[in-house]
Design a protein around this motif. Structure first.
Motif, PDB file in Angstrom:
ATOM      1  N   ARG A  97      18.288  25.762  61.691  1.00 58.51           N
ATOM      2  CA  ARG A  97      18.076  27.207  61.488  1.00 58.51           C
ATOM      3  C   ARG A  97      16.966  27.354  60.457  1.00 58.51           C
ATOM      4  NH1 ARG A  97      22.525  31.112  62.027  1.00 58.51           N
ATOM      5  NH2 ARG A  97      22.152  31.809  59.912  1.00 58.51           N
ATOM      6  N   LEU A  98      15.858  27.949  60.889  1.00 59.66           N
ATOM      7  CA  LEU A  98      14.727  28.149  59.980  1.00 59.66           C
ATOM      8  C   LEU A  98      14.772  29.573  59.449  1.00 59.66           C
ATOM      9  CD1 LEU A  98      12.009  27.323  58.694  1.00 59.66           C
ATOM     10  CD2 LEU A  98      10.891  28.125  60.803  1.00 59.66           C
ATOM     11  N   HIS A  99      14.921  29.709  58.144  1.00 57.59           N
ATOM     12  CA  HIS A  99      14.876  31.035  57.503  1.00 57.59           C
ATOM     13  C   HIS A  99      13.410  31.324  57.218  1.00 57.59           C
ATOM     14  CE1 HIS A  99      19.292  31.389  56.927  1.00 57.59           C
ATOM     15  NE2 HIS A  99      19.188  30.079  57.112  1.00 57.59           N
ATOM     16  N   TYR A 100      12.912  32.386  57.826  1.00 58.37           N
ATOM     17  CA  TYR A 100      11.468  32.598  57.830  1.00 58.37           C
ATOM     18  C   TYR A 100      11.114  34.061  57.566  1.00 58.37           C
ATOM     19  CZ  TYR A 100      10.797  35.471  61.982  1.00 58.37           C
ATOM     20  OH  TYR A 100      10.761  36.526  62.846  1.00 58.37           O
TER      21      TYR A 100
ATOM     22  N   ILE B 134       4.552  27.046  58.447  1.00 59.06           N
ATOM     23  CA  ILE B 134       4.150  25.632  58.541  1.00 59.06           C
ATOM     24  C   ILE B 134       5.284  24.807  59.147  1.00 59.06           C
ATOM     25  CG2 ILE B 134       3.168  23.689  57.252  1.00 59.06           C
ATOM     26  CD1 ILE B 134       2.682  25.838  54.951  1.00 59.06           C
ATOM     27  N   VAL B 135       6.496  25.122  58.725  1.00 52.35           N
ATOM     28  CA  VAL B 135       7.660  24.407  59.260  1.00 52.35           C
ATOM     29  C   VAL B 135       7.846  24.752  60.736  1.00 52.35           C
ATOM     30  CG1 VAL B 135      10.151  24.096  59.052  1.00 52.35           C
ATOM     31  CG2 VAL B 135       8.746  24.358  56.982  1.00 52.35           C
ATOM     32  N   ARG B 136       7.650  26.025  61.053  1.00 51.51           N
ATOM     33  CA  ARG B 136       7.803  26.435  62.457  1.00 51.51           C
ATOM     34  C   ARG B 136       6.792  25.700  63.334  1.00 51.51           C
ATOM     35  NH1 ARG B 136       8.891  32.618  63.707  1.00 51.51           N
ATOM     36  NH2 ARG B 136      10.038  32.304  65.597  1.00 51.51           N
ATOM     37  N   LEU B 137       5.558  25.590  62.847  1.00 52.69           N
ATOM     38  CA  LEU B 137       4.526  24.870  63.605  1.00 52.69           C
ATOM     39  C   LEU B 137       4.945  23.423  63.837  1.00 52.69           C
ATOM     40  CD1 LEU B 137       1.497  26.398  61.687  1.00 52.69           C
ATOM     41  CD2 LEU B 137       1.748  26.497  64.181  1.00 52.69           C
ATOM     42  N   ALA B 138       5.495  22.799  62.809  1.00 54.72           N
ATOM     43  CA  ALA B 138       5.923  21.398  62.946  1.00 54.72           C
ATOM     44  C   ALA B 138       7.101  21.284  63.915  1.00 54.72           C
ATOM     45  CB  ALA B 138       6.286  20.835  61.573  1.00 54.72           C
TER      46      ALA B 138
ATOM     47  N   GLU C 180      16.754  27.803  65.560  1.00 51.65           N
ATOM     48  CA  GLU C 180      16.947  29.250  65.540  1.00 51.65           C
ATOM     49  C   GLU C 180      16.138  29.800  64.372  1.00 51.65           C
ATOM     50  OE1 GLU C 180      20.623  32.368  64.707  1.00 51.65           O
ATOM     51  OE2 GLU C 180      21.027  30.231  64.973  1.00 51.65           O
ATOM     52  N   ALA C 181      15.347  30.831  64.631  1.00 55.02           N
ATOM     53  CA  ALA C 181      14.574  31.458  63.556  1.00 55.02           C
ATOM     54  C   ALA C 181      15.366  32.655  63.027  1.00 55.02           C
ATOM     55  CB  ALA C 181      13.215  31.902  64.081  1.00 55.02           C
ATOM     56  N   VAL C 182      15.640  32.635  61.724  1.00 57.43           N
ATOM     57  CA  VAL C 182      16.438  33.704  61.105  1.00 57.43           C
ATOM     58  C   VAL C 182      15.519  34.462  60.152  1.00 57.43           C
ATOM     59  CG1 VAL C 182      18.481  34.200  59.715  1.00 57.43           C
ATOM     60  CG2 VAL C 182      18.449  32.170  61.201  1.00 57.43           C
ATOM     61  N   LEU C 183      15.310  35.742  60.429  1.00 57.87           N
ATOM     62  CA  LEU C 183      14.378  36.522  59.613  1.00 57.87           C
ATOM     63  C   LEU C 183      14.915  36.722  58.198  1.00 57.87           C
ATOM     64  CD1 LEU C 183      11.761  38.304  59.549  1.00 57.87           C
ATOM     65  CD2 LEU C 183      13.288  40.241  59.985  1.00 57.87           C
ATOM     66  N   VAL C 184      14.040  36.485  57.218  1.00 56.61           N
ATOM     67  CA  VAL C 184      14.314  36.888  55.836  1.00 56.61           C
ATOM     68  C   VAL C 184      13.487  38.153  55.636  1.00 56.61           C
ATOM     69  CG1 VAL C 184      14.212  36.205  53.416  1.00 56.61           C
ATOM     70  CG2 VAL C 184      14.500  34.443  55.184  1.00 56.61           C
ATOM     71  N   ASP C 185      14.141  39.271  55.510  1.00 51.20           N
ATOM     72  CA  ASP C 185      13.413  40.550  55.485  1.00 51.20           C
ATOM     73  C   ASP C 185      12.870  40.812  54.084  1.00 51.20           C
ATOM     74  OD1 ASP C 185      12.348  43.031  55.836  1.00 51.20           O
ATOM     75  OD2 ASP C 185      14.113  43.872  56.845  1.00 51.20           O
ATOM     76  N   ARG C 186      11.580  40.558  53.906  1.00 52.73           N
ATOM     77  CA  ARG C 186      10.969  40.710  52.585  1.00 52.73           C
ATOM     78  C   ARG C 186      10.896  42.161  52.160  1.00 52.73           C
ATOM     79  NH1 ARG C 186       6.438  36.636  50.779  1.00 52.73           N
ATOM     80  NH2 ARG C 186       6.650  38.138  49.096  1.00 52.73           N
ATOM     81  N   ARG C 187      10.972  43.103  53.140  1.00 53.64           N
ATOM     82  CA  ARG C 187      10.906  44.519  52.760  1.00 53.64           C
ATOM     83  C   ARG C 187      12.104  44.921  51.908  1.00 53.64           C
ATOM     84  NH1 ARG C 187       9.848  46.155  58.875  1.00 53.64           N
ATOM     85  NH2 ARG C 187      11.640  44.765  58.866  1.00 53.64           N
ATOM     86  N   VAL C 188      13.201  44.195  52.040  1.00 54.99           N
ATOM     87  CA  VAL C 188      14.378  44.469  51.201  1.00 54.99           C
ATOM     88  C   VAL C 188      14.663  43.276  50.277  1.00 54.99           C
ATOM     89  CG1 VAL C 188      15.399  46.111  52.827  1.00 54.99           C
ATOM     90  CG2 VAL C 188      15.966  43.672  53.034  1.00 54.99           C
TER      91      VAL C 188
ATOM     92  N   GLU D 226      18.065  24.992  57.528  1.00 53.44           N
ATOM     93  CA  GLU D 226      19.440  24.485  57.574  1.00 53.44           C
ATOM     94  C   GLU D 226      19.499  23.363  58.599  1.00 53.44           C
ATOM     95  OE1 GLU D 226      22.941  27.173  57.110  1.00 53.44           O
ATOM     96  OE2 GLU D 226      21.427  28.656  57.680  1.00 53.44           O
ATOM     97  N   THR D 227      20.093  22.257  58.192  1.00 59.43           N
ATOM     98  CA  THR D 227      20.199  21.075  59.059  1.00 59.43           C
ATOM     99  C   THR D 227      21.658  20.602  59.041  1.00 59.43           C
ATOM    100  OG1 THR D 227      19.994  19.271  57.452  1.00 59.43           O
ATOM    101  CG2 THR D 227      17.956  20.393  58.045  1.00 59.43           C
TER     102      THR D 227
END
Ligand SMILES: N[C@@H](CCC(=O)N[C@@H](CS)C(=O)NCC(=O)O)C(=O)O
Length: 238
Positions: A6-9, A17-21, A30-38, A59-60
């Motif tokens: 689970r990539l927190h992005y 960079i991690v997603r590209l790799a 699974e890509a889990v959004l970290v909402d920077r607006r909040v 997360e691994t």
């Protein structure tokens, strides 16, 4: 977890960079959004994964990993195959040199970019102090990139080589950010001074992994050779 990873992005953040790799290695995640607006990176839930409140976290099955360089190295070592070796193996002489430049990207280049992007965290709110810090950083970044250009010209397999490495993706993403951020300084760097880094960007841009990540994070058709501000389908870069 439905996927092992689970990539927190957040779009166009270091998580890219991690997603590209992950995409280059064709690993399901699974890509889990970290909402920077909040400021979700400072929520109790996120801090339980990364007490520093920085993006990314992966997360691994072995637990959560923070620090981009550590995640990249862990993935490259764990998932090295004949077809996809993004870092030289431990017993190969190239490992020595790839490691020192990987740590340089992480400890020096990326760390200085953080200061360029968030000067208030380092010198407070005084605009004169911020401008002085940024001017010094522009000088040191120019030197670092000239040295990286020399390394990228040397014909190493692990930097600007025939097959992409974790260093290639790390460096190309840093170059993208330097072209765009901070918004009020965008375009300050003379890209023609580092032709081998331009070649690296062009090469990385042809990868299927780049197209997949560009679509997922709204990075546009030329994320590395002609970077444009992201228009992500969800979340926000800043
Ligand atoms: N040394 C960290 C730096 C990560 C980092 O600076 N992440 C930025 C996004 S690119 C972040 O979390 N910014 C939000 C914040 O600091 O609150 C790493 O390599 O993972």
């Amino acid at each position: 977890m439905t996927h092992p990873y689970r990539l927190h992005y957040a779009p166009d953040n270091a998580s890219l960079i991690v997603r590209l790799a992950l995409e280059e290695m064709r690993l399901p995640y699974e890509a889990v959004l970290v909402d920077r607006r909040v400021a979700a990176q400072r929520s109790a839930r996120y801090l339980a994964l990364n007490p520093h409140g920085r993006i990314p976290v992966l997360e691994t099955p072995d637990g959560a990993i923070f620090e981009t360089g550590a995640i990249l190295l862990w993935l490259a070592d764990r998932h090295r195959t004949e077809a996809c070796a993004m870092m030289p193996p431990c017993d190969h002489p190239d490992r020595t040199h790839a490691l020192k430049w990987l740590f340089f990207l992480s400890n020096t280049l990326h760390a200085e970019l953080r200061m360029l992007f968030y000067p208030a965290l380092y010198v407070g709110d005084d605009p004169a102090h911020q401008a002085a810090l940024r001017a010094r950083l522009q000088g040191s970044l120019t030197t670092h990139l000239a040295r990286l250009d020399t390394a990228a010209a040397a014909g190493h397999a692990w930097l600007n080589g025939a097959a992409p490495s974790i260093l290639d993706y790390y460096l190309a993403t840093c170059l993208r950010w330097i072209a765009l951020y901070p918004v009020d300084l965008a375009g300050w760097r003379d890209r023609t001074a580092t032709p081998h880094l331009e070649a690296l960007c062009a090469r990385i841009e042809t990868r299927a992994a780049t197209a997949i990540c560009a679509r997922a994070e709204g990075l546009g058709p030329h994320p590395f050779t002609q970077p444009a501000y992201p228009t992500p389908p969800e979340g926000s870069a800043l």
